[in-house]
Scaffold this active site. Sequence first.
Site, PDB file in Angstrom:
ATOM      1  N   TYR A 141     -10.542  12.336   5.589  1.00 21.02           N
ATOM      2  CA  TYR A 141      -9.479  13.292   5.274  1.00 21.02           C
ATOM      3  C   TYR A 141      -9.904  14.697   5.696  1.00 21.02           C
ATOM      4  CZ  TYR A 141      -8.512   9.087   2.772  1.00 21.02           C
ATOM      5  OH  TYR A 141      -8.349   7.775   2.478  1.00 21.02           O
TER       6      TYR A 141
ATOM      7  N   TYR B 193       0.336  -2.784   0.452  1.00 21.91           N
ATOM      8  CA  TYR B 193      -0.638  -1.680   0.531  1.00 21.91           C
ATOM      9  C   TYR B 193      -1.554  -1.661  -0.704  1.00 21.91           C
ATOM     10  CZ  TYR B 193      -2.463   3.063   0.341  1.00 21.91           C
ATOM     11  OH  TYR B 193      -3.307   4.133   0.224  1.00 21.91           O
TER      12      TYR B 193
ATOM     13  N   SER C 133      -9.422   2.788   0.369  1.00 22.45           N
ATOM     14  CA  SER C 133      -8.917   3.254   1.669  1.00 22.45           C
ATOM     15  C   SER C 133      -9.690   2.726   2.883  1.00 22.45           C
ATOM     16  CB  SER C 133      -8.924   4.776   1.714  1.00 22.45           C
ATOM     17  OG  SER C 133      -7.896   5.276   0.917  1.00 22.45           O
TER      18      SER C 133
ATOM     19  N   VAL D 231     -11.862   5.616  -2.230  1.00 19.43           N
ATOM     20  CA  VAL D 231     -12.010   6.257  -3.529  1.00 19.43           C
ATOM     21  C   VAL D 231     -12.840   5.394  -4.507  1.00 19.43           C
ATOM     22  CG1 VAL D 231      -9.908   5.430  -4.674  1.00 19.43           C
ATOM     23  CG2 VAL D 231     -10.617   7.804  -4.987  1.00 19.43           C
TER      24      VAL D 231
ATOM     25  N   LYS E  38      -7.889   0.501   5.265  1.00 19.74           N
ATOM     26  CA  LYS E  38      -6.996   1.051   6.292  1.00 19.74           C
ATOM     27  C   LYS E  38      -7.534   0.826   7.709  1.00 19.74           C
ATOM     28  CE  LYS E  38      -5.410   4.613   3.014  1.00 19.74           C
ATOM     29  NZ  LYS E  38      -5.522   6.036   2.612  1.00 19.74           N
TER      30      LYS E  38
END
Length: 308
Positions: free
Chosen positions: A244, A192, A65, A262, A68
């Site tokens: 998050y 992605y 992630s 992750v 991103k």
Amino acid sequence: MAETLAEAVAAVGREMDAHRGGGKVADYIPALARVDGNHIGLSVITVTGETAEFGDAAVPFSIQSISKVFTLTMALERMGDLLWARVGREPSGSRFNSIVQLEAESGIPRNPFINAGAIAVTDAVLAGRPCDEAINDIREVMRKLACDEVIDVDEEVATSEVATGFRNYSLANFMKGFGNLQSPVEDVLQTYFHQCSLRITCRQLARAGLFLATEGLDPLRNARIISQEHARRINAIMMTCGHYDASGEFAFKVGLPGKSGVGGGILTIVPDKAAIAVWSPGLNEVGNSLVGTLALERLAARLRWSVF
Ligand code: DON
């Protein structure tokens, strides 16, 4: 006398030895489950080019992630503020792959770092092109920012992400149903999953993120990567949404913008001072690197680095 950067990094590295192997390595796909949880890597690069490293700073891991941040950079460069019609910038307070808010909010994801938001951002990067072209483009951007050609997609990870990414398919189909994806769902998700499967080292990641510490201008190459305004906004979103529903905790403990993955990596920005990349594969209960977070907390405290 105040501690030097090298002394602080070495001291934090020694402290982290006691925590080696802490947390739980992601096991949703075999290629990640196999990673040795004892790795700890740390790399700091300052805006003047000074570097300090500890442990496995040159060992590649799965960016996941953290990618991103870089696709958000690319999408903002491409479409500017029009992007904000397709994705919000509010913390979600939910897990990274949650679908619940999407329905209530008509297919507009809360922010670019939860999966739904990142998928919408990837669609903006894809911009109707074939996905191979966009994947190459993302990889080239990473290589250029890291000043290192040795950054590639781990095809085994990418294939497994596709094979197990049912929730991401749900999120993407849902957004497609609301008209918030331009390209076919399969193309968006291929892109992605490949961006998440890039292999990168702490050294490369810290270097790649350095432009965010200097308002969008790479200080060592004197090259503008993104406008000052966009760089500030990316930092703001990293601070509020980068971990998050543990973003508040990260702001409280570390006090710096950060983005976790992750794979156990975290990119952290110290505005006007430095970029830090840390990697330790064991995750805490919310899915962020346990030892990585601890290392950042200690390093920020030692160097008195905080945006507050
Ligand atoms: O979308 C997924 O499921 C993963 N490939 C990326 C997730 C990730 O890194 C979430 N964060 N910590």
